[in-house]
Each structure stands twice: as structure tokens, then as C-alpha cells.
Scaffold this active site. Structure first.
Site, PDB file in Angstrom:
ATOM      1  N   PHE B  49       0.840  -1.124   0.055  1.00 51.80           N
ATOM      2  CA  PHE B  49      -0.024   0.128   0.031  1.00 51.80           C
ATOM      3  C   PHE B  49       0.822   1.161  -0.010  1.00 51.80           C
ATOM      4  CE2 PHE B  49      -2.530  -3.415   1.718  1.00 51.80           C
ATOM      5  CZ  PHE B  49      -3.817  -3.279   0.959  1.00 51.80           C
ATOM      6  N   GLU B  50       0.289   2.385  -0.514  1.00 53.16           N
ATOM      7  CA  GLU B  50       1.147   3.479  -0.633  1.00 53.16           C
ATOM      8  C   GLU B  50       1.508   3.964   0.325  1.00 53.16           C
ATOM      9  OE1 GLU B  50      -2.513   6.284  -2.057  1.00 53.16           O
ATOM     10  OE2 GLU B  50      -0.552   7.334  -1.678  1.00 53.16           O
ATOM     11  N   THR B  51       0.595   3.922   1.648  1.00 53.33           N
ATOM     12  CA  THR B  51       1.072   4.272   2.976  1.00 53.33           C
ATOM     13  C   THR B  51       2.193   3.535   3.489  1.00 53.33           C
ATOM     14  OG1 THR B  51      -0.760   2.483   3.228  1.00 53.33           O
ATOM     15  CG2 THR B  51      -1.282   4.929   3.795  1.00 53.33           C
TER      16      THR B  51
END
Lengths: 325, 251
Positions: B49-51
Site C-alpha cells: 500500500f502507498e501508505t
């Protein structure tokens, strides 16, 4: 020997932290990401103290940003994303303010904003990236020309330049550093020595904190120095970056805090409904912000049953089986 | 076996993932497709995930990329800068799932606004990490609701660059890798011509006619290469329903 650092001058209440550090018109950096670790307790207090004209800078923000905008505290915003997961794919008061031209708004991407904080943290004027080439993030400017170069607004939104180390055609985007006046961070733990530990994803909180002049940290627990120093590799920030420490259990509610509690679907659904109507939103602010005089009163209003339902399973970090519709 | 458009979309996108791919997931259908890919077609793919959450267990479906469920049981919980260093890493084959309000014939996307940017009729969330992965990832797969107002001749705002203006225009911008691989809609799968980089109809779902696609697309589209998609198998549907989204949060 034995005594590490005294934080008694940094430990304070949210009222005091806002009163001392958050002034009208400052540039404010908000940590967390959409539905997780938004510094809500501080944000509610900023609204109660009627701070105005904030210049907010963030990457992907959710609830904290939306309530601040809705309460009329924000004049200027540099942002990559305003959304609350499935509860509001676009933050509602943010959307409304953008559509009505009520805030000065500049769009960047998440990576660009993260690099801007990193540049600020490193004390360099810009960072380079391939992100954004060809897009309207570069082609269209949101801020009016006359505010460019004033206050904390960079003189240019970005600069595209040819890679100076390469003879061929190879463009890069330079994004300007950010050095906000204040950063707001919500963490799980602060040690009695002031060391900050964020559990789960840190997003860009560390860069945001290091780029700011003043860092306010709210936390779930203040823990013994011996505990926080037993595994220093898990820690996020040393104490000298931190100016204010406030213990606020459930301080990110209704957003989530890994290992402590999940986001609150019932609250976020209620918020979506109330934020969608101007009159209802005024009622929301009155009921959930202005008429609340302490964080304990806020938690009582949310209620033990609800707080228990979102309590995280300490092993997996979230509330297993929580009804999230 | 009966199935829904959402199920067909998740499976169509999942089928594009191969072992070894590093899959960048957003929320909604994209997390469904990424999880389905890992459990059905490409067990050696990795979801992240980009997070910053890398390879979480996904026992429950995250409803935002910052959901605690993207952190639980992960190989690593990092931050945004680390995450984008993965997306653009030349050693890795990274595939990003995106969604959008508008798409044009070169796969460029709008997730920012409808109408004039300064006083939009409708404001959306904005880029988030979409522009970044469109700029940096090896490949992008986009989910779209197939409507004329979404497949447009000209975007109101180009948030994320696909093949830009076709041919080698993307590379000339300075974006040396990446581009859009496919578009998965509730009617069909579309791909991009090797040379012109223009979108074409690659597959229509069983029961959907080419005419349905044409009349819901706001620009002319090449349909000469279209074949019918294979319908979901019982196994695909069972895993999707029982293992990927048992709480029916997206399906």
C-alpha cells in the site's frame, strides 16, 4: 546518572498547547493519513479557541482537515488528497469549500508533499522527483499569483528542469521545501524522557515533525523511560524535536490508532450525514466541539459501549469483526 | 453460476497479475483484485500500500489505504517515502491499480475535479498517490464505471498521466518507464495499442455486446480486436466470496 531528560516543562493540556503555539495565520502541518491517527483532540481545541486563517499543509488528510475547514479555521491549503475512506471518498466540507471557492487551494501529489517535508527536514530548498511530469498538477496553479512568495507560500509551485548530470533529454520536477510553524502528531507512546514511538505505519509523520518549528505530540500513553529505551529501534522521534506532550487517550477518535482502537464507523457515518447539510453541520460543531469542555466529556458522549466496540485486539492491532458498513 | 459486474471486474484485473509482481493496491475493487490475484492466480505476487504497509495478512479487507488492516501482520510497516521508493524501483515489476472519475483515449486520468479547477462543479479527493504511481510504476491497471461522461475526449483535469498524447509522448516528458496496461470496466477490458498507445476494446464480458461498449464510450474506439472474456469459474467465485471479501464490504 539514571536521570535522562525532564519533560515536565513540555507536558501540558490541549488548551495550553493550542494557546501557546497555535496562532492565527500560522502554517500548520497535520500528521496521520485519512482515517488513521488524525490529531483530533488538538484540532477540536483549535476550533474551540477560534483560531482562524490557518495555512494547512498535508499529504492525504481526512477527518482532522475536514472539521477544521468546516469550522472556518482554514484560509489556505496545500494538499494531495482529502478523503475519509469509504465514509467519505471525498471529504465533505473540503469538497464544499473547494467548490465554493472558500479556500485558497493548491494540489500536489502524496509523494511530492512527502518530499517537500523531507526537504524541510533536511534543510535543503527543494527535492527532485519524476512525479507530476506532464500532469495538470504542474500545468494548473491554484493559488492566486499575488500570494506567491508571500508568507510561507513558495515563490513557485514547482520548477521543471533538465537533469544536469545527463546530456540527453531527461526532465525532473523540483518541489519546494516546507518548514511549517507547527506540526501536529498523534502517537501511541511518549516515554517519560520525551521519546516518541509511533506504532504501525508512520506515513510522513517523522518528516512532518522534523520540518516544523514546533512539534505538538498527543499520545495514548506516557510510558517509563526504561520501556521506551529497551527497543530504541522502534522509536520515531527523539525528545529534542518535541515541544508539547499531551496524554489524550482516544485522542485520534473517530480515526484509528494502531494497537489501540479502530476508526469509528458509526461516528463517521453520522459525520457524513451532518457534514452534508450546512445547518446540520453547525449542530454537529455545537454538539461535538463547542459544548464539550474536556476530552473526558467527549469520550463519555461517545460512550463506553462504542469505545469498547472499536477497541483494537492488541495482537492484530485492529478491532476484529467490527461492523464497518 | 451467477455473478455480478464487480466480481467480473475484480477477477478480470486479478487475472492480469503474475507471480513476482509487486501490486500497489488502493481501496474498493482494487484491493479485491489484488487479494484475488494473490489467492487465485499469482501466489507469489506481493500486495503493498502507498501508505507503506508491505504484504499484510489481509484477513479482513482494508477500507482505506491507511486502514489498520494494511499494517497487521505486514512484512514491514514503513512510510510514504519508502513506499514510493518501491513503486519506482527499477529492479521490481510494480503494478498499480487506480480508479478515476474520467479517462481519455490514452489512459490519462482525472481524480481532481469536474468543471473549472478554480471553481469546480464537483471536487474530488485529488491525486493522493495516483499521480505518483502513474508516473513511477512499471504498469497501471485502471478500474472505471463504463459511462459516456467518464470516457471523454478531453479530461477536465489531468491528475495522472497514462500514455499522455500517444506514441512516445510519455517518454519524451521524462517518464522513461511505465504507462497504462489495461482498463477494466463493468462491461469490458480495454488495452492500448503497442504503437499509437490508443485504447482499444480487448474483451467484452459474456452477455455484453460490442454495441453496449461503443454507446457508453465518449470517443471512437477500435473494436476490431475484441474477444469474449471467459466467465468466472466456480473456484474463482468461491475464493473471491469466501476468502477475499467474506464481510461483503465491496462485493
Amino acid at each position: 546518572m539514571g536521570k535522562t531528560s525532564d519533560i515536565s516543562d513540555k507536558v501540558m493540556t490541549v488548551e495550553e498547547a493550542v494557546h501557546r503555539f497555535i496562532k492565527d495565520g500560522i502554517q500548520l502541518s497535520i500528521g496521520g493519513f485519512t482515517v488513521t491517527r488524525n490529531p483530533m483532540a488538538i484540532v477540536y481545541e483549535i476550533i474551540r479557541q477560534k483560531i482562524k486563517n490557518l495555512h494547512v499543509v498535508c499529504h492525504s488528510q481526512g477527518q482532522a482537515l475536514d472539521v477544521l475547514i468546516g469550522a472556518g479555521c482554514v484560509k489556505r491549503l496545500e494538499i494531495a488528497y482529502g478523503g475519509n475512506g469509504r465514509y467519505a471518498p471525498t471529504c465533505i466540507r473540503f469538497r464544499r469549500a473547494a467548490q465554493n471557492g472558500e479556500i485558497e487551494l493548491e494540489d500536489y501529489s502524496n509523494y511530492q508533499m512527502s518530499l517537500r517535508f523531507l526537504a524541510g527536514a533536511l534543510g535543503i530548498p527543494f527535492m527532485a522527483t519524476k512525479s507530476g511530469l506532464g500532469s495538470d498538477i504542474l500545468n494548473i496553479e491554484g493559488f492566486p499569483k499575488e500570494i506567491r512568495g508571500t508568507g510561507k507560500v513558495a515563490k513557485e509551485k514547482f520548477v521543471v528542469m533538465q537533469n544536469p548530470f545527463n546530456d540527453g533529454e531527461d526532465n525532473v520536477v523540483l518541489v519546494p521545501a516546507l518548514n511549517p510553524d507547527v506540526a501536529l502528531i498523534h502517537a501511541q507512546y511518549v516515554g517519560e524522557d520525551g521519546t516518541v514511538r509511533i506504532k504501525g505505519l508512520t506515513f510522513a509523520d517523522v518528516e512532518q515533525a522534523k520540518s516544523a518549528d514546533v512539534v505538538i505530540v498527543t499520545c495514548e500513553e506516557i510510558v517509563p523511560t526504561s520501556y521506551i529505551r529497551a527497543e530504541p529501534n522502534l522509536n520515531s522521534l527523539p525528545n529534542f524535536f518535541v515541544d508539547a506532550i499531551i496524554k489524550v487517550p482516544y485522542g485520534a477518535h473517530p480515526t484509528a490508532c494502531y494497537g489501540f482502537y479502530d476508526y469509528d464507523p458509526k461516528y463517521l457515518n453520522m459525520y457524513r450525514k451532518m457534514a452534508s447539510d450546512d445547518n446540520l453541520f453547525r449542530e454537529y460543531l455545537e454538539e461535538w466541539v463547542f459544548s464539550i469542555s474536556s476530552h473526558n466529556q467527549y469520550l463519555n458522549k461517545v460512550g463506553a459501549e462504542r469505545l469498547f466496540s472499536i477497541k483494537a485486539n492488541p495482537v492484530v492491532g485492529y478491532a476484529v469483526g467490527l461492523d464497518r458498513k | 453460476m451467477k455473478y455480478t459486474a464487480n466480481e467480473m471486474m475484480a477477477l478480470s484485473a486479478g487475472r492480469m497479475i503474475k507471480d513476482g509482481d509487486i501490486v500497489f493496491a488502493g481501496t474498493g475493487l482494487s484491493i479485491l483484485a489484488a487479494t484475488a490475484a494473490k489467492r487465485i492466480y499469482a501466489p507469489k505476487s506481493v500486495v503493498f500500500f502507498e501508505t507503506g504497509g508491505i504484504d499484510p495478512t489481509l484477513d479482513e479487507m482494508p477500507m482505506a489505504v491507511a486502514d489498520l488492516r494494511t499494517m497487521s501482520g505486514a512484512a514491514l510497516n514503513s512510510g510514504l517515502i519508502e513506499s514510493f521508493s518501491i513503486v519506482g524501483h527499477k529492479k521490481l515489476h510494480t503494478i498499480a491499480f487506480l480508479g478515476a472519475a474520467q479517462i481519455d483515449r490514452y489512459g490519462n486520468l482525472n481524480t481532481t475535479c469536474i468543471g473549472d479547477y478554480h471553481r469546480p462543479e464537483v471536487r474530488f479527493s485529488g491525486s493522493g498517490g495516483a499521480n505518483d504511481v502513474a508516473s513511477l510504476a512499471s504498469s497501471v491497471i485502471t478500474f472505471m464505471k463504463h459511462e459516456k461522461k467518464r470516457f471523454v475526449e478531453k479530461l477536465h483535469y489531468m491528475t495522472s498521466v497514462g500514455w499522455y498524447k500517444g506514441y512516445d509522448s510519455r517518454s519524451k516528458l521524462g517518464l522513461k518507464r511505465g504507462g497504462v496496461y489495461g482498463v477494466v470496466t463493468n462491461l469490458c477490458v480495454m488495452k492500448f495499442d503497442e504503437i499509437t498507445k490508443e485504447i482499444y476494446l480487448a474483451e467484452v464480458y459474456p452477455g455484453v455486446s460490442i454495441e453496449d461498449v461503443v454507446k457508453n464510450t465518449g470517443f471512437e474506439i477500435d473494436t476490431s480486436r475484441a474477444v469474449e472474456s471467459s466467465p468466472p469459474t466456480e473456484k474463482e467465485l468461491r475464493i473471491l466470496r469466501e476468502e477475499v471479501d467474506p464481510q461483503k464490504l465491496v462485493l
